[in-house]
Each structure stands twice: as C-alpha cells, then as structure tokens.
Design an enzyme around this catalytic site. Structure first.
Site, mmCIF file in Angstrom:
data_model
loop_
_atom_site.group_PDB
_atom_site.id
_atom_site.type_symbol
_atom_site.label_atom_id
_atom_site.label_comp_id
_atom_site.label_asym_id
_atom_site.label_seq_id
_atom_site.Cartn_x
_atom_site.Cartn_y
_atom_site.Cartn_z
ATOM 1 N N GLY A 146 0.718 -0.995 -0.008
ATOM 2 C CA GLY A 146 0.232 0.233 -0.301
ATOM 3 C C GLY A 146 0.494 0.663 0.140
ATOM 4 O O GLY A 146 0.487 2.079 -0.932
ATOM 5 N N ASP B 250 2.929 -8.812 11.758
ATOM 6 C CA ASP B 250 2.488 -9.457 10.431
ATOM 7 C C ASP B 250 3.246 -10.845 10.243
ATOM 8 O O ASP B 250 4.000 -11.275 9.128
ATOM 9 C CB ASP B 250 2.738 -8.546 9.530
ATOM 10 C CG ASP B 250 2.657 -8.468 8.515
ATOM 11 O OD1 ASP B 250 0.958 -9.186 8.228
ATOM 12 O OD2 ASP B 250 2.264 -8.198 7.263
#
Length: 414
Positions: A30, A141
């Site tokens: 992103g 993550d």
C-alpha cells in the site's frame, strides 16, 4: 496490482536510485514498492524498497522507523538491511535479496506439507522471532509472504513495517494493523504481545499442515472469529496428523495469550518433539519386520565391543610399561649425576610425575607434551633446590590441578 500502481512500478524500472539500477518489481504494498536492484559499480543484487511518491509525512516517518528496527536485527534467519537513504525526497531501503521468492510462492494455498517439513520452517522463523522478542520487538505480521527463501534455501523473516516495541503494545489507532487471517484475537482489540506473534506462526503451521487457514473469509468475516470459535481440528482435514502434533498447534492458537506456550521458541520445540514422537512411533511399529537384521547387527556390535575392550587393556599396559621405563631412566640419571635419590618412594613419585608426559606422547599432542613437561620441570627444580621430595610432589600436584581447572573453565565458557 491495480492499473495506476502497475504504471508507477513500470516507470521506476530502468531508473537509478542511489547506487542501484532498478531491474524489475519483486513486490508491492500500500505504501511501497520493492524492486530488484543491481549495484552500478559492483554488479551485486539487492532488494530496494521505495516509498510511493504520494505518501504522507507520517508514512515517511514510519518508514524510517522500520529501517532503524531492521538495521538492529542481525540474525541468520532475518533479512539484512544494508542502507537507508533519501533521493529527491523519496526514501528508499536497501536490503538483502532473496532470489527464490517467499514461502507462499513456493507453497501456494492448498499445499499440504509433511510435518517434518513444517517443523523445519517453524524452527527457522521461531528463532528469528525469538531473537526479536528478546530485544523487545513484536513483528505483528508473521505470514508466508514475509518468509523469504535465501540463496542457500534457508528462510529469512522480512517486512518490519508495522513492528513495534513491547513497551508500546497498545495501538492508538482504531485501524486494524496486520493481516486479519493471521492476527491473534487480542490484535483485533488493539493490543498485542509476544504471544501474538506465536499465534500468527501457529496459523502458518496450521495451513501448511492441512492446506487451509484456520480462519477464512473476508476481513469482516475473519474479524472476531479467533475470539469466538476455535479452529477446526487438524485430524479432520488430514488423516496423518497425530494427536500430539494437533495439540501443539492448537495450543499456539489458543484464544487467550496466557494459554499459549511461554515463548515462540517453546512452541517450535514442542512441535519438533511431537513430530519426533510420531516418527519414532512409526519406527517402533516397523521393528518386527527387521528383527532378524537387528539381531545380526547386535551380534556384530557385541564382537566389536569385545575387541575394543581387549585393545583398551593392551593400550593401558603400554602406558604403564612406558611410564615405568621413563621413571627408571630419570631415577638412574639423577643417581649418576650424584643426587641422593635412593628411596623407592621417590621412584614411585617419578613414575607418577611422568604419567602425563607418557599420555602426551601416546596422544601425539605437542601442546600437552610441552605443558606437562614444563610443569614437571618446574616442580623438579623446586624439589632439587629445596632438597625435598615433598616440595616436588606438592608443587607438581598443585600445578597440575591449576592447569586442569583453567582448561575446564575455558571449555565451559566455549
């Protein structure tokens, strides 16, 4: 990759940033694009992570924090960060290049791996995550996309863009941070801990063992699933999974952090033990088929052991014979040069003193020979100067004990 992102990526290919020329796109996110870069002078490859041009100042700051965290993590199972710079207002990060992609590319969704293979992956990632935890960092993550495959085939943990320190484990934003199918229940409430990374690694182990994630669906569907429903049993999906392996994985996926293993390393060790027990159980069931061969091997081993015992006694006899010979030569030499050493006790003392020398000679160890010879000579000088056999014996034994203690403490430190 949407059309605008793809266009941005393609315009970067062929350009030079820092000392690297961008060759092709390795991945996109992103806020950043990762390129394969070649050093214009050295010709070496690197992964270049470049922020998109439209990112905000907060993203720039977060990107710099990521670079600082990654640069401090030096571990064989963590991607190395080599440099961070800013060119024409565009920050970029230079990292180690993993030529074989990531674990998701090697094992796409639906792939079922053997427990032994899964244990190998979990151990490598757990070592990297444990290293981070011991330094106060939480990855947040853990997933297959962030497990890169290095030049030698080993796993390298990557992407520390949302990693935080354990001192800031409460998020200030209501926005979810992480990848929902891999997130622990507490992450959806805005709180993370070391156990949250263990949960994510447990999800990876689960999906590699049965080909499916424990929690599936859209972001809205996955949100809250880990806190409401336990993951489906592994043995219902794959018949070969043993109860021990299933219990370990489900413990890592427990709803409450305190119900999981004490550390991510403990989880990896428990999984290795469970898989080993399963393999040993299969081996034990196969033993009756090989009974005759095992008996033959046992008979051969007994014969070899008996021969080794005979050789051992022969070697001991050689040591004592050589020791007596050296003691006799030293005793006779002292007598011939006029030193009054006519007691039998002194002869035995000489034999005892020369024993380490004999061992050094038979072991063909020059270092041991020099060391034991120096100790013997120093003790002999003290005994001759003071004309005392007792002084010789005391000095010799004390020096031997001191050297032994030093050698032992050095070995323990190593």
């Amino acid at each position: 990759m949407n059309t605008s992102t793809q266009a941005t990526a393609e315009t970067g290919i062929g350009q030079q940033i820092g000392n690297y020329r961008l060759i092709r796109v390795l991945g996109t996110g992103g806020f950043a694009m990762v390129y394969l870069g070649i050093h214009v002078h050295l010709g070496t490859a690197a992964a270049i992570k470049v922020l998109h041009t439209h990112t905000t100042a907060d993203v720039h700051t977060a990107f710099q924090v990521e670079a600082r965290i990654a640069a401090r993590l030096l571990h064989p199972s963590i991607i190395r960060t080599w440099d961070f710079s800013n060119e024409r207002g565009l920050p970029f990060l230079v990292m180690e290049y993993a030529p074989h992609g990531n674990l998701l590319q090697r094992h796409p969704d639906g792939t079922i791996l053997s427990p032994e293979t899964v244990v190998g992956y979990v151990q490598q990632v757990a070592a990297a995550v444990q290293y981070m935890h011991e330094r106060g960092f939480i990855h947040r993550d853990i997933k297959r996309e962030n497990m890169l495959i290095g030049e030698n085939g080993c796993i390298r943990l990557s992407d520390f863009g949302i990693a935080i320190t354990s001192a800031h484990n409460t998020l200030q934003s209501e926005k979810l941070v992480g990848t929902p199918p891999y997130m622990a229940p507490e992450q959806f409430r805005g709180v993370v801990s070391f156990a949250s990374d263990q949960f994510s690694l447990g999800v990876v182990a689960y999906e590699l063992l049965c080909g499916e994630k424990p929690f599936n669906g859209s972001t809205e569907q996955v949100t809250g699933q880990p806190a409401r429903t336990p993951p489906p049993a592994l043995r219902r999906k794959v018949a070969g999974i043993t109860p021990q392996v299933e219990a370990v994985v489900l413990k890592a996926l427990a709803r409450q952090p305190e119900q999981r293993f004490a550390s991510v390393q403990a989880f990896a060790y428990a999984l290795q033990t469970a898989v080993g027990e399963s393999r040993n159980g299969q081996t034990q069931r196969a033993i009756p088929r090989r009974a005759s061969r095992e008996r033959a091997m046992y008979t051969t081993a007994v014969r070899v052991q008996r021969k080794e015992e005979v050789y051992m006694w022969r070697n001991l006899a050689k040591v004592f014979a050589l020791d007596l010979l050296i003691g006799s030569v030293v005793f006779a030499s002292l007598y011939l040069i006029g030193i009054p050493v006519q007691t039998f006790s002194f002869f035995l003392l000489l034999c005892l003193g020369t024993f380490p020398l004999v061992c050094a000679i038979l072991m063909k160890s020059v270092r041991l020979l020099i060391g034991s010879g120096s100790i013997f000579a120093l003790a002999a000088i003290c005994g001759i100067v003071l004309a005392s056999q007792t002084i010789f014996a005391v000095v010799y034994i004390m020096l031997l004990l001191l050297c032994t203690l030093i050698a032992f403490s050095t070995h323990v430190r190593k």
